[in-house]
Scaffold this motif. Structure first.
Motif, short mmCIF file in Angstrom:
data_model
loop_
_atom_site.label_atom_id
_atom_site.label_comp_id
_atom_site.label_asym_id
_atom_site.label_seq_id
_atom_site.Cartn_x
_atom_site.Cartn_y
_atom_site.Cartn_z
N TRP A 135 0.88 -1.20 -0.26
CA TRP A 135 0.18 0.09 0.07
C TRP A 135 0.80 1.12 -0.24
O TRP A 135 0.70 2.24 -0.75
N ARG A 144 -6.57 1.42 -2.33
CA ARG A 144 -6.00 2.45 -2.42
C ARG A 144 -6.10 3.22 -0.98
O ARG A 144 -5.31 4.39 -0.94
N GLU A 145 -7.04 2.67 -0.12
CA GLU A 145 -6.92 3.25 1.10
C GLU A 145 -6.28 2.26 2.25
O GLU A 145 -6.59 1.05 1.83
N TRP A 146 -6.06 2.67 3.38
CA TRP A 146 -5.56 1.86 4.30
C TRP A 146 -6.08 2.27 5.70
O TRP A 146 -5.95 3.63 5.93
N ASN A 184 -2.74 9.26 -2.57
CA ASN A 184 -3.58 8.57 -1.70
C ASN A 184 -2.92 8.38 -0.54
O ASN A 184 -3.40 8.09 0.55
N GLU A 187 -2.30 11.07 1.66
CA GLU A 187 -3.45 11.48 2.44
C GLU A 187 -3.78 10.63 3.54
O GLU A 187 -4.24 10.79 4.97
N GLY A 188 -3.41 9.33 3.36
CA GLY A 188 -3.60 8.21 4.35
C GLY A 188 -2.82 8.30 5.64
O GLY A 188 -3.08 8.51 6.72
N ASN A 192 -3.45 9.71 9.86
CA ASN A 192 -2.81 8.34 10.59
C ASN A 192 -3.04 8.90 12.11
O ASN A 192 -2.31 9.96 12.50
#
Length: 464
Positions: A135, A144-146, A184, A187-188, A192
């Motif tokens: 990722w 694409r997201e975590w 992406n 942004e994640g 956090n």
């Protein structure tokens, strides 16, 4: 028998470091170069080459990514051709390859997580290292997201991958923004919630698998306070022997000792390195991770440990296991599920065993890298693997049956006939330039392209 009047045609499946080192070894071989020469095609599942370096190294490690410079020189050679975005087993089979090439080398690496058989490991909030690394490295085949909602996180394992994960989780998104991470991922990481990261090892400081440089880099971040409990600094005779035998082991132990005796500072994110704590259960509630249970261990005199029967529950909301990678089964090849390797003898693929126990080999079929010996060692260690495998391939080459269709255009016509949208080395140069152009306005070296179709589009030659 192969035609000695033409170059030896070799297919290499996997264009990561192991495969590229094998191509280099083939070209450098006196037997190959001074005799008939070689013609090599590297087949890669991704649209871009470099495997582990592009999709397995943390983005804040440009030093390691510098290895790409050396690999570039190999792929620039006229004897080598890159064919990317080709899925072995789907787009092309072993039978197909054997019709176009005199020999095939598999260097497919290891991209799955080794299992950890403790209760609760499958709870929501329990993750494998390989998935998380994919990722944050912008792999096109992962979501694409975590989910990064946990404030307290556990990382299981004391190798360099565990350090990478812990460091990425403990850093801020803005710290990592100057790297090549795509939007992406930024942004994640910017959102956090982690403020505590706990790394757990079941043995002691002398048994940790960190490299000294990787370990010391943890302490370079202005936002990460690295903390080691003085109670975890312990050595038995086996540990002391390990320190005497290895400068690296001694350097790691000394670094950990220094951290254990210093005062704890006030950096906002805390990264704890715990030793002598063996994970026994991931604790859950309503199907989600709510903690980790460990058993305290003690050295037994040999450098190994035994359980003490004392348990502790840790308040964490996510668990990442970094206990080793595992290679996946390769279509049409034998596979040892336990070892995670293709059975081989010095790179020659073992087909089966005769009644007398003597190995028989698959004709003109070889392995190198992690699929050959398991996912251990640093990237540079695959050079020795490649040299051994290539030496045996060349020793066997006089007895190869030979490709039925050795012309270099034959495999291209085959792929185009199946309408496989393959990429090339020239396409990598175009993708590389595109990624650099994306980063330039922000003062960054590059911004990695994530979507496969965008990678393919950027790799295409401009239309006239």
């Amino acid at each position: 028998m192969t035609d000695s009047n033409r170059p030896l045609r070799v297919a290499i499946v996997g264009a990561g470091p192991a495969g590229i080192y094998a191509a280099d070894a083939l070209m450098k071989s006196d037997t190959a170069v001074s005799g008939r020469g070689v013609s090599i095609d590297l087949f890669e599942r991704m649209p871009a080459p470099f495997g582990l370096i592009r999709y397995g190294v943390a983005p804040d490690h440009p030093r390691i990514k510098g290895i790409i410079t050396a690999l570039h020189k190999v792929l620039d050679k006229p004897q080598v051709r890159l064919l990317g975005n080709i899925d072995y087993g789907t787009d092309i089979t072993l039978d197909d390859l054997q019709s176009f090439y005199d020999a095939v080398i598999f260097s497919t690496g290891a991209n799955a997580d080794r299992a950890l058989g403790i209760p609760g490991i499958d709870l929501d909030g329990s993750y494998g290292a390989a998935d998380f690394v994919s990722w944050y490295d912008g792999h096109p085949d992962v979501p694409r997201e975590w989910p990064l909602t946990a404030e307290k996180v556990a990382v299981l394992g004391v190798g360099n991958v565990a350090l990478d994960i812990a460091r990425v989780l403990a850093k801020t998104g803005d710290e990592l923004l100057p790297t090549e991470i795509p939007a992406n991922v930024y942004e994640g990481l910017k959102n956090n919630k982690a403020i505590e990261v706990h790394v757990f090892g079941r043995r002691g400081p002398a048994q940790a698998k960190f490299t000294p440089l990787e370990l010391r880099e943890l302490d370079h971040s202005p936002t990460i306070e690295v903390i080691v409990d003085p109670e975890d600094i312990d050595y038995d005779e086996g540990s002391e022997q390990a320190r005497r035998n290895s400068k690296q082991v001694d350097m790691v132990a000394n670094t950990l000792q220094d951290w254990a005796i210093r005062d704890v500072g006030n950096r906002p994110h805390k990264l704890f390195l715990h030793f002598f704590e063996s994970p026994t259960e991931v604790l859950g509630e309503d199907g989600k991770v709510v903690g980790l249970r460990t058993e305290r261990t003690a050295l037994d005199g040999t450098g190994n440990v035994k359980g003490t029967g004392t348990y502790k529950d840790w308040d964490v909301q996510a668990v990442y296991r970094a206990v080793g990678y595992l290679s996946q089964n390769v279509t049409q090849l034998p596979f040892d599920d336990q070892a995670g390797t293709v059975p081989n003898d010095a790179g020659r693929v073992v087909a089966d065993d005769t009644a007398e126990g003597a190995a028989r080999f698959m004709p003109a079929t070889y392995v190198t890298g992690w699929i050959k010996r398991g996912p251990v060692g640093l990237i540079g260690h695959t050079k020795g693997d490649a040299n051994e495998t290539v030496a045996n391939l060349l020793e066997d080459s006089a007895n190869f049956t030979g490709a039925a269709h050795p012309d270099e255009n034959a495999v291209i016509e085959f792929l185009e006939g199946k309408q496989v949208p393959y990429t090339t080395w020239q396409g990598w140069y175009r993708l590389d330039a595109h990624e650099r152009s994306l980063g330039e306005p922000e003062g960054r070296e590059r911004i990695k392209v994530v979507e496969r179709h965008d990678m393919l589009k950027a790799s295409e030659p401009e239309k006239a």
